[in-house]
Design an enzyme around this catalytic site. Structure first.
Site, PDB file in Angstrom:
ATOM      1  N   GLU A 171      23.077  65.329 117.527  1.00 39.50           N
ATOM      2  CA  GLU A 171      24.286  65.545 116.727  1.00 39.50           C
ATOM      3  C   GLU A 171      24.417  64.304 115.844  1.00 39.50           C
ATOM      4  O   GLU A 171      23.436  63.590 115.683  1.00 39.50           O
ATOM      5  CB  GLU A 171      25.494  65.845 117.634  1.00 39.50           C
ATOM      6  CG  GLU A 171      25.738  64.823 118.733  1.00 39.50           C
ATOM      7  CD  GLU A 171      26.579  63.664 118.286  1.00 39.50           C
ATOM      8  OE1 GLU A 171      27.699  63.887 117.823  1.00 39.50           O
ATOM      9  OE2 GLU A 171      26.128  62.502 118.418  1.00 39.50           O
ATOM     10  N   MET A 172      25.585  64.021 115.294  1.00 41.14           N
ATOM     11  CA  MET A 172      25.593  62.944 114.299  1.00 41.14           C
ATOM     12  C   MET A 172      26.762  61.948 114.366  1.00 41.14           C
ATOM     13  O   MET A 172      26.918  61.136 113.458  1.00 41.14           O
ATOM     14  CB  MET A 172      25.527  63.553 112.880  1.00 41.14           C
ATOM     15  CG  MET A 172      24.263  64.371 112.646  1.00 41.14           C
ATOM     16  SD  MET A 172      24.094  64.953 110.965  1.00 41.14           S
ATOM     17  CE  MET A 172      23.657  63.437 110.117  1.00 41.14           C
ATOM     18  N   ASP A 184      21.915  75.359 117.595  1.00 39.27           N
ATOM     19  CA  ASP A 184      20.550  75.599 117.130  1.00 39.27           C
ATOM     20  C   ASP A 184      19.592  74.797 118.011  1.00 39.27           C
ATOM     21  O   ASP A 184      20.022  74.037 118.871  1.00 39.27           O
ATOM     22  CB  ASP A 184      20.396  75.210 115.647  1.00 39.27           C
ATOM     23  CG  ASP A 184      20.846  73.794 115.382  1.00 39.27           C
ATOM     24  OD1 ASP A 184      22.027  73.591 115.068  1.00 39.27           O
ATOM     25  OD2 ASP A 184      20.022  72.870 115.539  1.00 39.27           O
TER      26      ASP A 184
HETATM   27  N1  HPA Z   1      20.764  67.814 113.727  1.00 36.93           N
HETATM   28  C1  HPA Z   1      21.829  67.035 113.636  1.00 36.93           C
HETATM   29  N2  HPA Z   1      23.047  67.444 113.902  1.00 36.93           N
HETATM   30  C2  HPA Z   1      23.212  68.712 114.317  1.00 36.93           C
HETATM   31  C3  HPA Z   1      22.147  69.575 114.451  1.00 36.93           C
HETATM   32  C4  HPA Z   1      20.850  69.104 114.156  1.00 36.93           C
HETATM   33  O1  HPA Z   1      19.848  69.829 114.264  1.00 36.93           O
HETATM   34  N3  HPA Z   1      22.629  70.780 114.861  1.00 36.93           N
HETATM   35  C5  HPA Z   1      23.967  70.633 114.985  1.00 36.93           C
HETATM   36  N4  HPA Z   1      24.329  69.390 114.660  1.00 36.93           N
END
Ligand code: HPA
Length: 239
Positions: free
Chosen positions: A184-185, A209
């Protein structure tokens, strides 16, 4: 700095509850306020980062968007902790699975976060400072999630600085091998901000995902899993 801050227009600390739930998407904050809270008031719309306060089962809580990525989210985390006397921020977000057994719509609760973010550079010399959520809340959230019957994973997450990452595949393989559950971020920034201000952070995710397999999702199932995550966060929120 005094209130209102450059990014939050609430003119009194009382407008914001002690716990704030924070999805990245401000419209998801509005969704939580519209669907789960009663007696709602809006305390922010600066830069479209909608923020609301209301009551969940009699418990006063706030919800607000954080934007995407550590730099955006940390502006709000720091201002809420430092200028609005918020005690607890719960990040509620989506994440991409990095493990075979972490399936679409499962709940992940972060026990710690790692990141390539440079926010810690020069703070701890050559020591890799590890960032973690509040331990008591972590235990409470895991117990509650299982009690609610959700498939629940608790472990390390990667707070990436890039959604469209070109990370060396060997790095990805190592993150996976060493047990990172998902990417996540924002959580790394939340746990750092909480530590800086001696406050509490917690990160709860629903898997939206996968980085290791092709997964198809239906809008209905996606909505249900968001709803489960939000309910869990509201249950563990502190008044
Ligand atoms: N990457 C980064 N942040 C995310 C992702 C991902 O694949 N999916 C949901 N948040």
């Amino acid at each position: 700095m005094t209130i209102p801050t450059p990014h939050i227009s609430a003119t009194s600390k009382d407008e914001i509850a002690k716990t704030v739930l924070m999805p990245g998407d401000p419209l998801r904050a509005k969704f939580i306020a519209d669907n789960f809270l009663e007696d709602v008031t809006q305390f922010n719309k600066t830069r479209g980062m909608l923020g609301y306060t209301g009551y969940y089962k009699g418990k006063r809580v706030s919800v607000m968007g954080s934007g995407m990525g550590i730099p955006s989210a940390m502006i709000y985390y720091n201002e809420l902790f430092d200028f609005y006397d918020v005690d607890l921020i719960i990040r509620v977000g989506t994440a991409g699975s990095m493990q075979e057994d972490v399936k679409l719509h499962d709940i992940v609760i972060a026990s710690s976060a790692c990141s390539e973010s440079s926010i810690n550079d020069n703070l701890f010399g050559n020591i890799n400072f590890s960032v973690t959520p509040d331990f008591d809340l972590l235990v409470k959230a895991v117990d509650k999630s299982k009690e609610l019957g959700y498939t629940t994973h608790c472990g390390q997450v990667h707070s990436s600085d890039q959604f469209y990452s070109e990370t060396d595949p060997r790095v990805f393989d190592n993150l996976k091998k060493y047990g990172i559950l998902c990417v996540e971020m924002e959580s790394y920034g939340l746990f750092m901000a909480a530590r800086k201000h001696n406050k509490k952070g917690l990160g709860i995710f629903t898997i939206s995902d996968s980085l290791i397999e092709n997964v198809a999702d239906s809008a209905e199932n996606r909505q249900k899993s968001y709803t489960n995550m939000m309910e869990l966060a509201l249950e563990v929120a502190e008044a």
